[in-house]
Design an enzyme around this catalytic site. Sequence first.
Site, PDB file in Angstrom:
ATOM      1  N   TYR A 245       1.096  -1.161  -0.022  1.00 12.55           N
ATOM      2  CA  TYR A 245       0.079  -0.200   0.318  1.00 12.55           C
ATOM      3  C   TYR A 245       0.897   0.743  -0.177  1.00 12.55           C
ATOM      4  O   TYR A 245       2.129   1.284   0.893  1.00 12.55           O
ATOM      5  CB  TYR A 245      -1.430  -0.292   0.648  1.00 12.55           C
ATOM      6  CG  TYR A 245      -0.153  -0.451   2.758  1.00 12.55           C
ATOM      7  CD1 TYR A 245       0.134   1.047   3.154  1.00 12.55           C
ATOM      8  CD2 TYR A 245      -0.249  -0.954   3.632  1.00 12.55           C
ATOM      9  CE1 TYR A 245       0.182   1.004   4.459  1.00 12.55           C
ATOM     10  CE2 TYR A 245       0.390  -1.248   4.662  1.00 12.55           C
ATOM     11  CZ  TYR A 245       0.597  -0.241   5.610  1.00 12.55           C
ATOM     12  OH  TYR A 245       0.962  -0.561   6.380  1.00 12.55           O
ATOM     13  N   HIS A 293       6.244  -0.136   1.150  1.00  9.83           N
ATOM     14  CA  HIS A 293       5.795   0.045   0.030  1.00  9.83           C
ATOM     15  C   HIS A 293       6.536   0.498  -1.884  1.00  9.83           C
ATOM     16  O   HIS A 293       7.473   0.882  -1.487  1.00  9.83           O
ATOM     17  CB  HIS A 293       5.945   2.006   0.489  1.00  9.83           C
ATOM     18  CG  HIS A 293       5.342   2.056   1.809  1.00  9.83           C
ATOM     19  ND1 HIS A 293       4.008   1.246   1.951  1.00  9.83           N
ATOM     20  CD2 HIS A 293       5.925   2.422   3.436  1.00  9.83           C
ATOM     21  CE1 HIS A 293       3.612   1.448   3.749  1.00  9.83           C
ATOM     22  NE2 HIS A 293       4.483   1.920   4.384  1.00  9.83           N
TER      23      HIS A 293
END
Length: 317
Positions: A245, A293
């Site tokens: 994410y 990430h």
Amino acid sequence: MSKWRVLIFLLCVFSITVLFKENDQRRILQKFNLPLDTDPFACGKCLTENDTWFLQRINQSVKPFLSPNHNLSEDTFNWWKLLQKEKRNFSHYKETVDMLFQIFPSIPDVIESRPQKYESCAVVGNSANLIRSHYGPLIDFHDVVIRINAGQTKGYETDVGNKTTHRIMYPESATDLDNTTHLVLFPFKIQDLEWLISALTTGFSGKWYLPIKSKIKANKNLVMVMNPAFMKYVHDAWLENKGNYPSTGFMALLLALHICDEVHVFGYGADKDGNWSHYWEKLKDTNLKTGMHPGIEEYQTIEKLAQKMKLTFYRGL
Ligand SMILES: *[C@@H]1O[C@H](CO)[C@@H](O)[C@H](O)[C@H]1NC(C)=O
Ligand SMILES: *[C@@H]1O[C@H](CO)[C@@H](O)[C@H](O)[C@H]1NC(C)=O
Ligand SMILES: *[C@@H]1O[C@H](CO)[C@@H](O)[C@H](O)[C@H]1NC(C)=O
Ligand SMILES: *[C@@H]1O[C@H](CO)[C@@H](O)[C@H](O)[C@H]1NC(C)=O
Ligand SMILES: *[C@@H]1O[C@H](CO)[C@@H](O)[C@H](O)[C@H]1NC(C)=O
Ligand SMILES: *[C@@H]1O[C@H](CO)[C@@H](O)[C@H](O)[C@H]1NC(C)=O
Ligand SMILES: *[C@@H]1O[C@H](CO)[C@@H](O)[C@H](O)[C@H]1NC(C)=O
């Protein structure tokens, strides 16, 4: 402070104001001897050029903040609950959000119904490339200054400024705020919403793999909570679902693109030696980048936004 320093400061403020009124940012940058790789004036045509890339991604109808007036879809909840392995169900989420708005005003509605967005915003990341940048006055000049997690100002004013209108945090990164700063919570699990309710009232006693502050100081009237639907939108539309994410820093920047007319980005990326560190501390692993990430995609997207003049990217030193 000596009279001279006050005078010099006033002179700086005065010239900044005048220069900005002339909308001549380049001169300011030269005056402060600031590096700006992406020259916004080099590409006069860009604004009228085919902007398909941007238009395919931006979606102004996604609400950046939670509000009692818009509900999350179950689909979005099912995406969000995987971020930090939420075990509890959608009903529990909805009950918690209801409780949240019994305590906090629904300020987001006010923002969303503003006839205009914030005029100009500085988003200040925590990169060591801010060291010796002398960006402080330039950062403080903006109406809105958004800082992230532990990014501190005390002792670093010359390079990072001293104004903070919004501070983005999650429970594990929480810090005390003064009475005029907006607490902007990025929630990654239901417990984060519960934490917000408790940390500003009776105190929080839950656990996570990192220590969590039980109480924090902040103005309850200025609390904002990022909408999980906005997080999913950033992941889907801006990062094509890459990585687990989006990082907090990247979501902060997209948030600014949605709520500000003009976005100025500071303190993102590595320093000139390619090390990833914070301006106030040396990280042990300077190759850390952004962990799980999608750091590379995020950085490339920021570069592209700068190229297309959707934001101004100050790369520091
Ligand atoms: C804009 O660019 C895309 C590809 O980048 C192309 O498919 C599209 O036809 C272009 N539109 C116009 C109006 O030029
Ligand atoms: C933009 O967001 C709204 C609200 O989430 C959604 O209904 C709509 O389909 C989105 N538009 C595009 C082009 O993705
Ligand atoms: C959101 O959900 C609540 C019940 O959970 C319902 O009362 C309300 O009408 C819904 N709001 C919208 C805008 O759908
Ligand atoms: C959600 O979880 C609660 C227990 O926390 C349970 O009582 C409830 O039935 C569950 N609801 C649904 C729709 O599964
Ligand atoms: C920031 O610095 C300016 C100039 O030194 C000072 O007037 C102001 O009170 C400071 N603001 C904060 C929040 O410390
Ligand atoms: C903080 O601001 C609020 C208004 O937003 C006010 O009611 C409160 O008294 C202030 N608290 C302090 C300690 O100044
Ligand atoms: C940055 O990286 C270089 C080489 O990779 C290393 O020698 C240097 O010590 C690093 N600097 C910091 C502040 O970590």
